[in-house]
Design a protein around this motif. Structure first.
Motif, PDB file in Angstrom:
ATOM      1  N   UNK A   1       0.824  -1.204   0.000  1.00 54.52           N
ATOM      2  CA  UNK A   1       0.000   0.000   0.000  1.00 54.52           C
ATOM      3  C   UNK A   1       0.859   1.255   0.000  1.00 54.52           C
ATOM      4  N   UNK A   2       2.121   1.090  -0.358  1.00 54.26           N
ATOM      5  CA  UNK A   2       3.002   2.239  -0.289  1.00 54.26           C
ATOM      6  C   UNK A   2       3.483   2.545  -1.694  1.00 54.26           C
ATOM      7  N   UNK A   3       3.363   3.766  -2.065  1.00 62.30           N
ATOM      8  CA  UNK A   3       3.832   4.156  -3.390  1.00 62.30           C
ATOM      9  C   UNK A   3       5.342   4.362  -3.316  1.00 62.30           C
ATOM     10  N   UNK A  92       4.358  -5.628  10.642  1.00 60.95           N
ATOM     11  CA  UNK A  92       3.628  -4.406  10.369  1.00 60.95           C
ATOM     12  C   UNK A  92       3.427  -4.185   8.895  1.00 60.95           C
ATOM     13  N   UNK A 121       1.498   2.405  16.124  1.00 58.30           N
ATOM     14  CA  UNK A 121       1.806   3.751  15.648  1.00 58.30           C
ATOM     15  C   UNK A 121       1.529   4.775  16.736  1.00 58.30           C
ATOM     16  N   UNK A 122       2.178   5.910  16.590  1.00 58.77           N
ATOM     17  CA  UNK A 122       1.870   7.011  17.504  1.00 58.77           C
ATOM     18  C   UNK A 122       1.063   8.046  16.741  1.00 58.77           C
ATOM     19  N   UNK A 123      -0.234   7.945  16.823  1.00 61.21           N
ATOM     20  CA  UNK A 123      -1.079   8.878  16.093  1.00 61.21           C
ATOM     21  C   UNK A 123      -2.034   9.532  17.064  1.00 61.21           C
ATOM     22  N   UNK A 131      -8.688   7.989   9.924  1.00 63.41           N
ATOM     23  CA  UNK A 131      -8.145   6.927   9.079  1.00 63.41           C
ATOM     24  C   UNK A 131      -9.005   5.675   9.161  1.00 63.41           C
ATOM     25  N   UNK A 135     -10.747   3.883   6.027  1.00 61.06           N
ATOM     26  CA  UNK A 135     -10.574   2.468   5.642  1.00 61.06           C
ATOM     27  C   UNK A 135     -11.926   1.775   5.549  1.00 61.06           C
ATOM     28  N   UNK A 170      -1.697   0.166   6.406  1.00 57.58           N
ATOM     29  CA  UNK A 170      -1.203   0.347   5.046  1.00 57.58           C
ATOM     30  C   UNK A 170      -0.153  -0.688   4.678  1.00 57.58           C
ATOM     31  N   UNK A 202      -3.839   0.992  -4.136  1.00 57.93           N
ATOM     32  CA  UNK A 202      -2.897   1.020  -3.027  1.00 57.93           C
ATOM     33  C   UNK A 202      -1.609   0.277  -3.347  1.00 57.93           C
TER      34      UNK A 202
ATOM     35  N   UNK B  26       2.647   6.065   7.458  1.00 59.15           N
ATOM     36  CA  UNK B  26       2.137   5.971   8.828  1.00 59.15           C
ATOM     37  C   UNK B  26       3.216   5.625   9.847  1.00 59.15           C
ATOM     38  N   UNK B  30       3.505  10.507  13.961  1.00 63.51           N
ATOM     39  CA  UNK B  30       3.440  11.744  14.739  1.00 63.51           C
ATOM     40  C   UNK B  30       4.104  12.895  13.995  1.00 63.51           C
ATOM     41  N   UNK B  33       1.947  14.114  11.213  1.00 59.53           N
ATOM     42  CA  UNK B  33       0.848  14.977  11.678  1.00 59.53           C
ATOM     43  C   UNK B  33       1.353  16.391  11.944  1.00 59.53           C
ATOM     44  N   UNK B  58       8.139   7.865  -0.242  1.00 54.17           N
ATOM     45  CA  UNK B  58       7.007   6.951  -0.241  1.00 54.17           C
ATOM     46  C   UNK B  58       5.793   7.646   0.378  1.00 54.17           C
ATOM     47  N   UNK B  59       4.630   7.175  -0.005  1.00 56.34           N
ATOM     48  CA  UNK B  59       3.416   7.787   0.518  1.00 56.34           C
ATOM     49  C   UNK B  59       2.369   6.693   0.670  1.00 56.34           C
ATOM     50  N   UNK B  60       1.633   6.728   1.771  1.00 52.68           N
ATOM     51  CA  UNK B  60       0.544   5.763   1.915  1.00 52.68           C
ATOM     52  C   UNK B  60      -0.760   6.507   2.170  1.00 52.68           C
ATOM     53  N   UNK B  61      -1.820   5.777   2.503  1.00 54.26           N
ATOM     54  CA  UNK B  61      -3.119   6.440   2.656  1.00 54.26           C
ATOM     55  C   UNK B  61      -3.070   7.476   3.767  1.00 54.26           C
ATOM     56  N   UNK B  89       0.699   7.136  -9.463  1.00 47.90           N
ATOM     57  CA  UNK B  89       0.290   6.296  -8.336  1.00 47.90           C
ATOM     58  C   UNK B  89      -0.135   7.164  -7.158  1.00 47.90           C
ATOM     59  N   UNK B  93      -3.818   7.515  -5.245  1.00 46.55           N
ATOM     60  CA  UNK B  93      -3.926   7.392  -3.798  1.00 46.55           C
ATOM     61  C   UNK B  93      -4.611   8.623  -3.209  1.00 46.55           C
TER      62      UNK B  93
END
Lengths: 274, 377
Positions: A1-3, A92, A121-123, A131, A135, A170, A202, B26, B30, B33, B58-61, B89, B93
């Protein structure tokens, strides 16, 4: 899922490499020197008769079943050689959707999707909420399903919720164990489309254990057939149709397979041409 | 390790260019964000903003979401914003995981005092409902028991024997052990306290009456409530969760006959037998301690015991046992059938089964004490 940034390597790189795998329970040997490659960006359909060990192979790759001998590499790392931290980091990078969903029954769908985020994760809570809802929407669940408990969902919705949880971090690689089993043909076709759409948007690699010939024709780039503890045939649907192995012949050219083989050109893009 | 997600600001006239760099995934949640909030801060007040993705790794959702969220917030603040140099891509996304407005979570309702009153009211209503349901269930199971006695050929003997073994036979060691120990403790305390009055031998009366009338049956019932009541709830509950109860119903079998009656009957038969063993173990414990602490020989102990207690003392304890069994079995089965779909609910019902069963065992014991006192038995 990573570009990925510019991927100049050119050659198809292998995400899962299984070599000479032997797995058994007690005196019973289930895998007898199995070899398998899963390439980046493909949808691999894994077929085999009931009780042949499809799920065992998946569970062995995931580390839930111990192997007797052989080598398993995931993302180029030998699973026998990684330490606990690396293993966690590796875990992960893939998501798993179990056959029965295996959603945590005490949590709502949203909390189920957030569970891996919370652990790894730390979100901020706000981003996690957003998120998780994203999803949930991506897998095609209505928004009010987010606050429902798994026991309040239908079979098809449980599958979607399980997929949303598998996608929570992801991952680059997704394991799907019989994603369309127990769904009606329309629901199954929708789910196939969903997997394909997500896989394309993705950039997922999908390892899919399945029985569903429709799914195989519709979305699998390559197919691996398991019998007698080995991969007896591997390749596109054409390879399968021309295989002389009796089980593969019976599977793909039996009564159910023939109809699909005849109609597939009208219905689906040629396999392997993503 | 992923490269840190960040950005550089470049101002040209009243247009702000935000050159994003690093991995927007992701994994670095932190920091991502913070950077996203930074984007909004950096471009606030400008006429137009360009978010340039050329140097993003790289980039994800998660990254796509945050970038698009920042762009939307800037737009809303009157800054014309657009995203540039996204690879195909990344565009896909950004489209799939683009900003959308999720409703804010529902605000918490009501006043805390009101909530508390509502809860109290709800528990009272629930307690009443439990009682009515319990009486109904009792009636249903008595009818089923009588029906089973009326048609013995249909009775599930195998199941009864199986449960007799698991509820009865397998509890014997632990029942013997705790009652022996409690007999010892009661005897020791009795001897110590009565020694002040030179009445050590009266400890035997106390041991006999206490163990036979109350302690034997009470300890056994509490043990069985914990051991077998919970098992009944868990078994029936997990069968309910997996629709096995429904499967029985559609086969034309009544869960009451198939599951509950054999268990109830097994408990009703097992508990008096266990109580008898418990009585013996308790008395034996008393005997051993009296011998050790008060120098009372076993013969003297037994002589004393014979004069202190009558057959009725022994019967008082034993009569109570089947009723305790009924209470434990009924509560166990009822709680089991109340299990909902989740693992959490199974845990809740098992806990509540054990707590309610022990509570009711003690209540029933108190009622019996009043009953026997009033009939002077």
């Amino acid at each position: 899922m990573v570009v990925e940034a510019a991927n100049g390597t050119g050659q198809a790189d292998v995400i899962i490499r299984v070599r000479d795998l032997v797995v058994g329970f007690g005196p019973k040997i289930i895998m007898r020197g199995l070899d398998l490659d899963v390439r980046r960006g493909e949808v691999l359909g894994f077929v085999g008769g009931s009780g042949q060990g499809k799920s065992v192979l998946t569970r062995t790759i995931l580390g839930l079943v111990p192997k007797r001998s052989g080598k398993i590499e995931v993302f180029g790392q030998d699973l026998d050689r990684v330490d606990a931290d690396d293993r966690r980091r590796l875990e992960r990078r893939y998501g798993v959707m179990f056959q029965q969903g295996a959603l945590f029954s005490g949590l709502t769908v949203k909390q189920n999707v957030q569970a891996p985020m919370r652990e790894h994760l730390k979100l901020s809570q706000r981003l996690m909420d957003e998120l998780a809802l994203l999803k949930i929407e991506l897998v095609g669940l209505p928004r009010d399903a987010a606050d429902k408990f798994p026991s309040e969902l239908s079979g098809g919705m449980i599958k979607r919720a399980a997929l949303a949880r598998a996608l929570a971090l992801d991952p680059e690689l997704v394991f799907l164990d019989e994603p369309t089993s127990g769904l009606d043909p329309i629901g199954a076709a929708e789910f196939d489309d969903l997997i394909q759409t997500l896989q394309r948007t993705l950039g997922l690699t999908v390892f899919m254990v399945t029985h569903d010939l429709d799914s195989i024709y519709a979305i699998c780039d390559r197919i691996a057939a398991l019998a007698e503890g080995k991969v007896i045939a591997e390749g596109t649907i054409q390879t399968m149709l021309s295989s002389q192995h009796p089980w593969v012949k019976a599977y793909f050219r039996g009564k159910r397979g023939r109809v699909l083989a005849l109609t597939r050109d009208d219905r689906h893009a040629p396999a392997g041409g993503l | 390790m992923p490269a840190k997600p960040g950005f550089a600001v470049e101002r040209a006239g009243d247009e702000t260019r935000l050159n994003l760099g690093g991995d927007w995934t992701l994994e670095s949640g932190a920091e991502m964000e913070r950077s996203s909030d930074g984007l909004i801060g950096a471009a606030a007040g400008a006429r137009a903003a360009v978010i340039d993705l050329a140097r993003v790794g790289r980039m994800d959702t998660g990254g796509a979401w945050l970038i698009d969220r920042a762009r939307t917030i800037l737009e809303a603040a009157g800054v014309q914003s657009r995203i540039e140099n996204a690879r195909p891509a990344q565009s896909t996304l950004l489209e799939a995981a683009g900003w959308r407005d999720f409703e804010a979570p529902k605000p918490r309702r009501g006043h805390p005092l009101l909530d508390m009153l509502t809860d109290v009211g709800a528990s009272v209503v629930n307690a009443w409902r439990d009682l009515v349901h319990g009486v109904g269930f009792l009636g249903e199971s008595v009818v089923a028991l009588l029906r089973a006695l009326g048609r013995p050929h249909l009775f599930r003997m195998t199941s009864l024997i199986y449960h007799l073994e698991s509820f009865g036979l397998r509890s014997v060691p632990i029942i013997l052990l705790i009652n022996f120990l409690v007999g010892c403790i009661v005897a020791q305390q009795g001897i110590f306290q009565l020694r002040y009055f030179g009445a050590e031998t009266f400890a035997v009366n106390m041991i006999g009456i206490l163990i036979l009338r109350e302690m034997g049956v009470l300890l056994t019932s509490i043990m069985i409530a914990g051991r077998s009541g919970s098992a009944i709830t868990a078994e029936i509950g997990s069968m309910k969760m997996r629709e096995e109860i429904d499967a029985l119903k559609v086969m034309g079998l009544s869960p009451m006959d198939v599951l509950i009656v054999p268990r109830l009957l097994a408990l009703i038969l097992a508990l008096p037998l266990l109580t008898f063993l418990a009585d013996m173990a308790g008395i034996f414990g008393g005997l051993v301690v009296s011998w050790g602490y008060a120098g009372l020989s076993p013969d003297a102990f037994l002589d004393r015991l014979k004069t202190a207690i009558g057959f009725n003392t022994f019967m008082v304890g034993l009569i109570k046992a089947p009723f305790m069994a009924l209470v434990i079995g009924l509560i166990g089965a009822m709680e089991g059938l109340a299990v909902q779909g989740s693992a959490e609910s199974l845990g809740r019902q098992v806990t509540s089964s054990v707590v309610k069963a022990i509570f009711m065992v003690i209540v029933v014991d108190g009622l019996f004490a009043m009953f026997f006192a009033s009939i002077e038995y």
